[in-house]
Each structure stands twice: as C-alpha cells, then as structure tokens.
Design a protein around this motif. Structure first.
Motif, mmCIF file in Angstrom:
data_model
loop_
_atom_site.group_PDB
_atom_site.id
_atom_site.type_symbol
_atom_site.label_atom_id
_atom_site.label_comp_id
_atom_site.label_asym_id
_atom_site.label_seq_id
_atom_site.Cartn_x
_atom_site.Cartn_y
_atom_site.Cartn_z
ATOM 1 N N VAL A 187 0.874 -1.166 0.000
ATOM 2 C CA VAL A 187 0.000 0.000 0.000
ATOM 3 C C VAL A 187 0.910 1.213 0.000
ATOM 4 N N GLY A 188 0.669 2.131 -0.929
ATOM 5 C CA GLY A 188 1.476 3.340 -0.999
ATOM 6 C C GLY A 188 0.602 4.529 -1.283
ATOM 7 N N ASP A 189 1.219 5.633 -1.612
ATOM 8 C CA ASP A 189 0.472 6.840 -1.935
ATOM 9 C C ASP A 189 -0.341 6.628 -3.205
ATOM 10 N N GLY A 190 -1.631 6.489 -3.038
ATOM 11 C CA GLY A 190 -2.517 6.379 -4.183
ATOM 12 C C GLY A 190 -2.424 5.085 -4.954
ATOM 13 N N ALA A 191 -1.915 4.018 -4.331
ATOM 14 C CA ALA A 191 -1.822 2.734 -5.030
ATOM 15 C C ALA A 191 -1.793 1.601 -4.011
ATOM 16 N N PHE A 192 -2.288 0.448 -4.436
ATOM 17 C CA PHE A 192 -2.097 -0.757 -3.647
ATOM 18 C C PHE A 192 -2.065 -1.963 -4.576
ATOM 19 N N THR A 193 -1.437 -3.016 -4.096
ATOM 20 C CA THR A 193 -1.330 -4.269 -4.838
ATOM 21 C C THR A 193 -1.936 -5.368 -3.983
ATOM 22 N N ALA A 194 -2.746 -6.211 -4.610
ATOM 23 C CA ALA A 194 -3.362 -7.333 -3.912
ATOM 24 C C ALA A 194 -3.239 -8.572 -4.783
ATOM 25 N N ARG A 195 -3.160 -9.723 -4.125
ATOM 26 C CA ARG A 195 -3.038 -10.962 -4.888
ATOM 27 C C ARG A 195 -3.993 -12.013 -4.367
ATOM 28 N N SER A 196 -4.416 -12.848 -5.300
ATOM 29 C CA SER A 196 -5.365 -13.912 -5.015
ATOM 30 C C SER A 196 -4.719 -15.247 -5.377
ATOM 31 N N PRO A 197 -4.645 -16.186 -4.436
ATOM 32 C CA PRO A 197 -4.006 -17.468 -4.735
ATOM 33 C C PRO A 197 -4.908 -18.386 -5.555
ATOM 34 N N ILE A 198 -4.282 -19.164 -6.446
ATOM 35 C CA ILE A 198 -4.992 -20.220 -7.158
ATOM 36 C C ILE A 198 -4.083 -21.447 -7.220
ATOM 37 N N ALA A 199 -4.689 -22.610 -7.185
ATOM 38 C CA ALA A 199 -3.925 -23.859 -7.262
ATOM 39 C C ALA A 199 -3.631 -24.165 -8.725
ATOM 40 N N PHE A 200 -2.370 -24.542 -9.005
ATOM 41 C CA PHE A 200 -1.967 -24.864 -10.366
ATOM 42 C C PHE A 200 -0.882 -25.939 -10.319
ATOM 43 N N GLU A 201 -1.169 -27.080 -10.874
ATOM 44 C CA GLU A 201 -0.225 -28.186 -10.957
ATOM 45 C C GLU A 201 0.421 -28.498 -9.604
ATOM 46 N N GLY A 202 -0.410 -28.573 -8.573
ATOM 47 C CA GLY A 202 0.057 -28.958 -7.257
ATOM 48 C C GLY A 202 0.774 -27.870 -6.469
ATOM 49 N N ARG A 203 0.727 -26.648 -6.940
ATOM 50 C CA ARG A 203 1.363 -25.550 -6.210
ATOM 51 C C ARG A 203 0.466 -24.323 -6.285
ATOM 52 N N THR A 204 0.850 -23.288 -5.553
ATOM 53 C CA THR A 204 0.069 -22.057 -5.523
ATOM 54 C C THR A 204 0.728 -21.005 -6.403
ATOM 55 N N ILE A 205 -0.068 -20.434 -7.289
ATOM 56 C CA ILE A 205 0.346 -19.271 -8.070
ATOM 57 C C ILE A 205 -0.641 -18.159 -7.727
ATOM 58 N N TYR A 206 -0.412 -16.964 -8.242
ATOM 59 C CA TYR A 206 -1.233 -15.822 -7.833
ATOM 60 C C TYR A 206 -1.716 -15.001 -9.023
ATOM 61 N N ILE A 207 -2.934 -14.471 -8.871
ATOM 62 C CA ILE A 207 -3.404 -13.415 -9.744
ATOM 63 C C ILE A 207 -3.102 -12.123 -8.985
ATOM 64 N N VAL A 208 -2.329 -11.245 -9.592
ATOM 65 C CA VAL A 208 -1.901 -10.008 -8.937
ATOM 66 C C VAL A 208 -2.603 -8.824 -9.595
ATOM 67 N N TYR A 209 -3.198 -7.989 -8.762
ATOM 68 C CA TYR A 209 -3.936 -6.807 -9.214
ATOM 69 C C TYR A 209 -3.225 -5.563 -8.689
ATOM 70 N N ASN A 210 -2.914 -4.628 -9.583
ATOM 71 C CA ASN A 210 -2.337 -3.337 -9.193
ATOM 72 C C ASN A 210 -3.416 -2.277 -9.343
ATOM 73 N N PHE A 211 -3.725 -1.609 -8.231
ATOM 74 C CA PHE A 211 -4.749 -0.579 -8.187
ATOM 75 C C PHE A 211 -4.117 0.796 -8.068
ATOM 76 N N VAL A 212 -4.671 1.785 -8.788
ATOM 77 C CA VAL A 212 -4.239 3.174 -8.681
ATOM 78 C C VAL A 212 -5.476 4.009 -8.358
ATOM 79 N N LYS A 213 -5.324 4.907 -7.393
ATOM 80 C CA LYS A 213 -6.451 5.735 -6.953
ATOM 81 C C LYS A 213 -6.774 6.803 -7.991
ATOM 82 N N GLN A 214 -8.054 7.054 -8.200
ATOM 83 C CA GLN A 214 -8.527 8.061 -9.153
ATOM 84 C C GLN A 214 -8.828 9.358 -8.446
#
Length: 161
Positions: free
Chosen positions: A134-161
């Motif tokens: 979390v920073g000035d006017g931005a944040f990054t969040a990630r969502s885990p998903i299972a893939f081939e027996g391990r965890t990978i992530y969908i990463v979302y970068n948000f910027v404030k309007q």
C-alpha cells in the motif's frame, strides 16, 4: 566503541520492527475510486499460457482497466470496462471490507448482484485478496490459485482516481 555502535544498530532494528509489526490496514486506506492498471498471473514459468477466470466472472485480462468504487459504507462496485474476448462489460455490486489476520492484510468482498444490501450477511461465498503493498494512491493485492500442485497468484495493481 564497537559495542556502542552494535547496541545502537540493535536498538534501531528493534524499534523499526516493532513499529512495522503493529501496523494494520484500515478500511479508510482503501476507500475511494480505483482503477486496476494491471491484472496478471504470477508464478507460471516457461511459456505456459494460463487462461483463468477471476472471481467466477471473466478472464483475468478483463480486469485490466476495471473501475472499482469502494465507499466507506462497504457497499461498492467494480466495473469491467472492456468488452469482447470473453469480457462481459458492466458493473457488479459488491460488499467489501478489510481484515488483518496474523499480521497479514486482506481485502475481502462478496458479489451482491441481485441481492438486497440488507441481505449481505446471507451471501456466503466471497473473495479474499492479500494486500501485499500500500502506498500513496496505489495498492497491490493478490489472489491465490492452485496450479499443478502448487500455488500461483493473480496479482492486481490498483491506482487511486
């Protein structure tokens, strides 16, 4: 002299650690209007082209440019702005919150399309994204998903309007 220097460094390190470990994400930090500047999958190696749906809605790529409204009352929206290639443009109603568990901050939401706000507590399925920065006017969040027996992530970068 070395002892004094070592002691000063140790005191500074403990002070910094104790201050950072007590920080907790506040709902007001995420309040406002946001745009997702990038939504991508992390953790897939090689030339693998993974196609996945995010939030049981549309392909991950459709979230690029999406608009999120997160008002203080917790009843917000996200709007998919691109159409085509599996993207169903339009606004989705959500109820959102933040939570800190074991020192990890999470952005949580439930989809509310077709549900009255007063019935939000009856919606059991929701989504929890780890807020990784979390920073000035931005944040990054990630969502885990299972893939081939391990965890990978969908990463979302948000910027404030």
């Amino acid at each position: 002299m070395k002892r004094i220097y070592l002691l000063a460094v140790l005191v500074m390190a403990v002070t910094l650690w104790s201050c950072s470990s007590t920080k907790k994400l506040q709902k007001g930090t995420l309040k406002g209007n946001w745009t997702v500047t990038s939504a991508r999958i992390e953790g897939v190696t090689g030339n693998a082209q993974l196609k996945t749906t995010a939030f049981d809605d549309v392909p991950v790529e459709c979230f690029n440019g999406s608009q999120w409204s997160l008002p203080n009352n917790g009843f917000g929206t996200y709007n998919i702005t691109s159409a085509g290639n599996g993207c169903m443009a339009g606004e989705r109603r959500i109820v959102w919150s933040v939570r800190t568990i074991n020192g990890i901050d999470y952005f949580n939401f439930k989809k509310m399309d077709g549900v009255k706000n007063s019935k939000a507590h009856q919606v059991e399925d929701g989504y929890s994204l780890e807020v990784t920065s979390v920073g000035d006017g931005a944040f990054t969040a990630r969502s885990p998903i299972a893939f081939e027996g391990r965890t990978i992530y969908i990463v979302y970068n948000f910027v404030k309007q």
